[in-house]
Design an enzyme around this catalytic site. Sequence first.
Site, PDB file in Angstrom:
ATOM      1  N   GLU A   1       0.844  -1.215   0.000  1.00 38.04           N
ATOM      2  CA  GLU A   1       0.000   0.000   0.000  1.00 38.04           C
ATOM      3  C   GLU A   1       0.867   1.248   0.000  1.00 38.04           C
ATOM      4  O   GLU A   1       1.917   1.277   0.648  1.00 38.04           O
ATOM      5  CB  GLU A   1      -0.882  -0.036   1.267  1.00 38.04           C
ATOM      6  CG  GLU A   1      -1.840   1.120   1.400  1.00 38.04           C
ATOM      7  CD  GLU A   1      -2.776   0.972   2.619  1.00 38.04           C
ATOM      8  OE1 GLU A   1      -3.133  -0.172   2.988  1.00 38.04           O
ATOM      9  OE2 GLU A   1      -3.125   2.010   3.203  1.00 38.04           O
TER      10      GLU A   1
ATOM     11  N   ASP B   1       0.195   5.418   0.658  1.00 38.38           N
ATOM     12  CA  ASP B   1      -0.850   6.333   1.138  1.00 38.38           C
ATOM     13  C   ASP B   1      -0.451   7.785   1.162  1.00 38.38           C
ATOM     14  O   ASP B   1       0.624   8.109   1.663  1.00 38.38           O
ATOM     15  CB  ASP B   1      -1.158   6.074   2.631  1.00 38.38           C
ATOM     16  CG  ASP B   1      -1.689   4.716   2.910  1.00 38.38           C
ATOM     17  OD1 ASP B   1      -2.625   4.318   2.236  1.00 38.38           O
ATOM     18  OD2 ASP B   1      -1.152   4.066   3.835  1.00 38.38           O
TER      19      ASP B   1
ATOM     20  N   GLU C   1      -2.433  10.677   3.184  1.00 42.32           N
ATOM     21  CA  GLU C   1      -3.576  10.975   4.045  1.00 42.32           C
ATOM     22  C   GLU C   1      -3.496  12.450   4.433  1.00 42.32           C
ATOM     23  O   GLU C   1      -2.459  12.904   4.941  1.00 42.32           O
ATOM     24  CB  GLU C   1      -3.565  10.101   5.303  1.00 42.32           C
ATOM     25  CG  GLU C   1      -3.844   8.640   4.991  1.00 42.32           C
ATOM     26  CD  GLU C   1      -3.906   7.766   6.230  1.00 42.32           C
ATOM     27  OE1 GLU C   1      -4.731   6.842   6.250  1.00 42.32           O
ATOM     28  OE2 GLU C   1      -3.138   8.010   7.181  1.00 42.32           O
TER      29      GLU C   1
END
Length: 295
Positions: free
Chosen positions: A107, A109, A111
């Site tokens: 993953e 990310d 954010e």
Amino acid sequence: MAGAGKVMGLCWWALKIAVVLMVGLGLEGSQCAEFNDFFYPSWAEDHVMYEGQTLKLRLDNTSGAGFASKSTYLFGKAYVQIKLVPGDSAGTVTAFYMSSQGDQHDEFDFEFLGNKSGEPYIVQTNVYSKGVGNREQRLYLWFDPTQDFHSYSFLWNRHQVVFMVDDVPVRVFKNKENETGVAYPQRQAMGVFSSIWNADDWATQGGLVKTEWSHAPFIATYRNFSIDACEYRGPPSISDCSTSSSLWWDRPAYASLDGKQRVKLRWVQNKYMIYDYCRDSTRFSTPQPECAQRV
Ligand SMILES: *[C@@H]1O[C@H](CO)[C@@H](O)[C@H](O)[C@H]1NC(C)=O
Ligand SMILES: *[C@@H]1O[C@H](CO)[C@@H](O)[C@H](O)[C@H]1NC(C)=O
Ligand SMILES: *[C@@H]1O[C@H](CO)[C@@H](O)[C@H](O)[C@H]1NC(C)=O
Ligand SMILES: *[C@@H]1O[C@H](CO)[C@@H](O)[C@H](O)[C@H]1NC(C)=O
């Protein structure tokens, strides 16, 4: 490209005629399509709004919202422009990420942690490989991400994952699997996702500032999606997507940052980074092996 994952780029809202034209001219890798051809609302469809040339995700006291790509990919570039929740966004998190499935998942990310009006957003990035994350970095931005659209993208190839904000690399995760044994994301196909949700237990000032629901709805606005990547078509794609030298992101120029990009990355690290797991001796008494890597 036959048999291999098909390479495709998509430019949102482009005229269908452009597709025909480009296919006719044999310009692979730059097909254009509408959002719905490649993405779908994956969470709370009634909180996903199409407005002119933009898509909006809405968070209120009943739900957040999200969308996902219909296909998964192995290497390439995913790009989007976002205007983050304006005004009071405390307690909210908007994320743009790529992820595979399962407990050994990979993953990447972005954010975006909201804040009270006038206080700065934090951008938290993370990388999971083979299910192992705990690689957070945090930074402030050098602009107000609620005033205008800015681009956020991942460049992913066999050598590196580069997180970009506009044209500035803000994070690089190198493939040092052979040298260090630290798993590198290179065997699992990833989808492209975005969502907005309430995270007031941790997001803003460590969870001290809660979401002010009287200020809802909280809306993040998107446009100009592009996925220029090797589409996953089952296990043969693992080698097909990795070995074809015709893919632009496999060219030597994309195997590492160039000098100008390195200068930009250092600028961000020196001026805007506020947390780096590599320097957190409370959490990790010795830095994680990948922290020694030079970009
Ligand atoms: C949610 O917000 C709406 C509009 O502000 C309000 O009428 C409703 O009572 C709220 N519901 C809950 C469960 O807080
Ligand atoms: C790691 O080693 C394998 C096997 O020798 C090789 O095919 C691959 O290119 C290496 N990866 C990198 C990033 O150097
Ligand atoms: C919110 O603003 C405060 C005060 O400026 C700052 O300490 C914090 O890092 C900001 N961002 C978040 C997500 O808490
Ligand atoms: C983004 O999309 C807008 C229309 O939605 C278009 O005018 C603009 O040229 C696009 N920008 C880029 C960088 O693709």
